[in-house]
Write an enzyme that holds these catalytic residues in place. Structure first.
Site, PDB file in Angstrom:
ATOM      1  N   PRO A 264       0.823  -1.209   0.000  1.00 55.58           N
ATOM      2  CG  PRO A 264       0.171  -0.833   2.220  1.00 55.58           C
ATOM      3  CD  PRO A 264       0.897  -1.829   1.341  1.00 55.58           C
TER       4      PRO A 264
ATOM      5  CE1 TYR B  93       2.580   6.812  -6.226  1.00 55.20           C
ATOM      6  CE2 TYR B  93       0.419   6.956  -5.207  1.00 55.20           C
ATOM      7  CZ  TYR B  93       1.494   6.203  -5.635  1.00 55.20           C
ATOM      8  OH  TYR B  93       1.488   4.843  -5.441  1.00 55.20           O
TER       9      TYR B  93
ATOM     10  CB  CYS C  14       5.752  29.473 -18.609  1.00 55.87           C
ATOM     11  SG  CYS C  14       6.326  30.835 -17.606  1.00 55.87           S
ATOM     12  CD  GLU C  15       4.108  23.268 -19.755  1.00 54.32           C
ATOM     13  OE1 GLU C  15       3.146  22.775 -20.364  1.00 54.32           O
ATOM     14  OE2 GLU C  15       5.278  22.901 -19.875  1.00 54.32           O
TER      15      GLU C  15
HETATM   16  N1  LLP Z   1       2.852  -1.686  -6.019  1.00 57.02           N
HETATM   17  C1  LLP Z   1       3.136  -1.427  -7.301  1.00 57.02           C
HETATM   18  C2  LLP Z   1       3.805  -2.452  -8.100  1.00 57.02           C
HETATM   19  C3  LLP Z   1       2.787  -0.180  -7.861  1.00 57.02           C
HETATM   20  O1  LLP Z   1       3.063   0.058  -9.131  1.00 57.02           O
HETATM   21  C4  LLP Z   1       2.148   0.796  -7.055  1.00 57.02           C
HETATM   22  C5  LLP Z   1       1.787   2.087  -7.601  1.00 57.02           C
HETATM   23  C6  LLP Z   1       1.894   0.480  -5.708  1.00 57.02           C
HETATM   24  C7  LLP Z   1       2.245  -0.766  -5.223  1.00 57.02           C
HETATM   25  C8  LLP Z   1       1.236   1.435  -4.770  1.00 57.02           C
HETATM   26  O2  LLP Z   1      -0.056   1.749  -5.170  1.00 57.02           O
HETATM   27  P1  LLP Z   1      -1.014   2.598  -4.214  1.00 57.02           P
HETATM   28  O3  LLP Z   1      -1.328   1.769  -2.998  1.00 57.02           O
HETATM   29  O4  LLP Z   1      -0.319   3.844  -3.836  1.00 57.02           O
HETATM   30  O5  LLP Z   1      -2.203   2.838  -5.040  1.00 57.02           O
HETATM   31  N2  LLP Z   1       1.118   8.772  -9.572  1.00 57.02           N
HETATM   32  C9  LLP Z   1      -0.206   8.194  -9.540  1.00 57.02           C
HETATM   33  C10 LLP Z   1      -0.204   6.815  -8.931  1.00 57.02           C
HETATM   34  C11 LLP Z   1       0.741   5.856  -9.608  1.00 57.02           C
HETATM   35  C12 LLP Z   1       0.770   4.519  -8.937  1.00 57.02           C
HETATM   36  C13 LLP Z   1       1.902   3.711  -9.420  1.00 57.02           C
HETATM   37  N3  LLP Z   1       2.037   2.435  -8.808  1.00 57.02           N
HETATM   38  C14 LLP Z   1      -1.122   9.139  -8.787  1.00 57.02           C
HETATM   39  O6  LLP Z   1      -0.673  10.185  -8.347  1.00 57.02           O
HETATM   40  O7  LLP Z   1      -2.305   8.869  -8.663  1.00 57.02           O
END
Ligand code: LLP
Length: 418
Positions: free
Chosen positions: A274, A371, A342-343
């Site tokens: 997580p 993130y 500037c976008e």
């Molecule tokens: N495990 C793997 C292999 C992953 O690729 C990810 C997230 C996680 C765990 C953790 O996922 P979470 O529990 O945080 O959902 N930048 C995007 C999210 C990209 C997620 C990438 N992988 C955003 O800001 O929404």
């Protein structure tokens, strides 16, 4: 549940007024509540207390070493996707037997670094990667513990940029080819097959996609065991969503109950990865209003944080609540909240019904703990902003604001230009 709250119309983090921190640190900055971080970790981890499991916090969501240390002290492992993330986790004191390494593009130097650190397992995403890990392990005279990351082809019903478990995504190994790949892995002398892994996507707000994936993975586990493979770990990835606005999201205990109920017949140690669900609502971005302006079409609120500080709205059109740090009677307007970059894509909110803010006022951009900082950049030569951790009635700068010198660190003017 988090520990950002209003007291006498002022926003506080735990027992510290946000304005006090802004006064000392300047704006913009990321602000995390230690109590919230810990609480979220404990709630998630405790939900699985009835079954053998390792919670491996996804470093990509928030990689500050002080934050990692909070979870590590609670018994967390980590999910990493690069040598840099492994370095951070080691700096934070992780138990390397609780490190899982995911990612479609692991380089040889990164694989060797992880082998040297004796991590628990590589989640392998292609048959070529199997060969490469095997030959790295041969060179280092080590065994590499592996799981295959399976692409179960289920739709997590989330934003297309963050869904990962569909055939159209680059991630994992086609479930239909997985038995064959495991058999190949078995023939490679330096590999030890330890488990099966999958991660279907992020900000998943329903339990059913996780269960669909689990059903498919369980079938595979049975097949592999029947074939004589010792499948000890079942890594179900991360992905559980949070409420940014009014979304109805499953509580970690519901998610856990559903998974535990559905896997009574499978005797494995679970791994979870997580990220967002632990840190997302434990952090905010504090920014100051620089200017306000209007034209016939729109109201604009120009703030001192931009898409380089918080990329999510520009990238995924994601919603973050925006609150005044000092609340008062205000007229509601519709406005775009935009940064200094500037976008035209540089906004934190578009067409938002929001209180009228004035120049110099502070804004809190909520749910920015995941993130947020980790996706920030130096675009427009803006220094990356500080990260601050509140613990009870104290606050600590856990990452300093970058100064101009940091911006050119590592750059070199070659002789012929001198
Ligand atoms: N495990 C793997 C292999 C992953 O690729 C990810 C997230 C996680 C765990 C953790 O996922 P979470 O529990 O945080 O959902 N930048 C995007 C999210 C990209 C997620 C990438 N992988 C955003 O800001 O929404």
């Amino acid at each position: 549940m988090n520990y950002f709250h209003y007291k006498d119309n002022a926003l506080w983090c735990e027992e510290v007024p946000v304005t006090e921190i802004a006064g000392k640190v300047g704006t913009p900055f990321y602000l995390y509540s230690e109590r919230t971080l810990k609480h979220h970790f404990r709630v998630f981890d405790a939900a699985f207390s009835g079954v053998p499991h390792i919670t491996c916090f996804a470093v990509k969501s928030n990689s500050n070493i002080a934050v990692l240390r909070i979870f590590i002290a609670e018994g967390s492992g980590v999910d990493i996707v690069s040598g840099g993330e492994l370095y951070r986790a080691l700096q934070a004191g992780v138990d390397t037997r609780k490190v899982v390494y995911s990612g479609v593009g692991k380089r040889v130097d990164e694989i060797e670094y992880a082998l040297g650190a004796d991590i628990l397992m590589f989640n392998v995403e292609s048959s070529q990667e199997l060969e490469v890990i095997n030959s790295c392990a041969e060179r280092l005279k080590k065994k590499a513990c592996i799981a295959l990351r399976i692409n179960p082809d289920v739709d997590p019903e989330t934003h297309p940029h963050i869904s990962t478990g569909l055939m159209s995504n680059k991630f994992g190994i086609d479930i239909k080819k997985s038995l064959e790949e495991y058999r190949r892995a078995r023939t490679l002398g330096q590999l030890e097959i330890k488990g099966v892994s999958c991660h279907i996507g992020s900000q998943v707000t329903k339990i059913s996609p996780f269960l669909d994936a689990l059903e498919r993975i369980k079938k595979l586990v049975r097949l592999l065991r029947d074939d004589g493979m010792d499948i000890e770990y079942l890594d179900l990835g991360g992905g559980l969503g949070i409420a940014y606005d009014k979304e109805d999201v499953p509580h970690p205990s519901e998610y856990a109950k559903a998974i535990i109920d559905a896997s009574k017949d499978i005797n494995c140690t679970f791994i979870f990865e997580p990220g967002r669900v632990i840190v997302g609502n434990a952090g905010i971005l504090v920014t100051e209003v620089l200017y306000t302006k209007s034209n016939d079409a729109k109201n604009f609120i120009v703030i001192d944080a931009g898409m380089n500080d918080l990329a999510r709205p520009s990238l995924y059109n994601s919603y973050h609540r925006i609150l005044p740090v000092i609340d008062k009677e205000r007229e509601e307007i519709i406005a775009d909240v935009v940064g200094p970059i500037c976008e035209s894509g540089d906004y934190l909110a578009k067409g938002r019904e929001i209180s009228r803010f004035e120049r110099g006022e502070l804004m809190a951009v909520m749910s920015a703990g995941a993130y947020g900082f980790t996706m920030s950049s130096n675009y427009n030569s803006r220094g990356r902003i500080p990260e601050v951790l509140v613990r009870d009635d104290q606050f600590f700068v856990i990452r300093k604001r970058e100064v101009y010198g940091d911006l050119i660190r590592g750059e070199v003017i070659p002789e012929f230009l001198r």
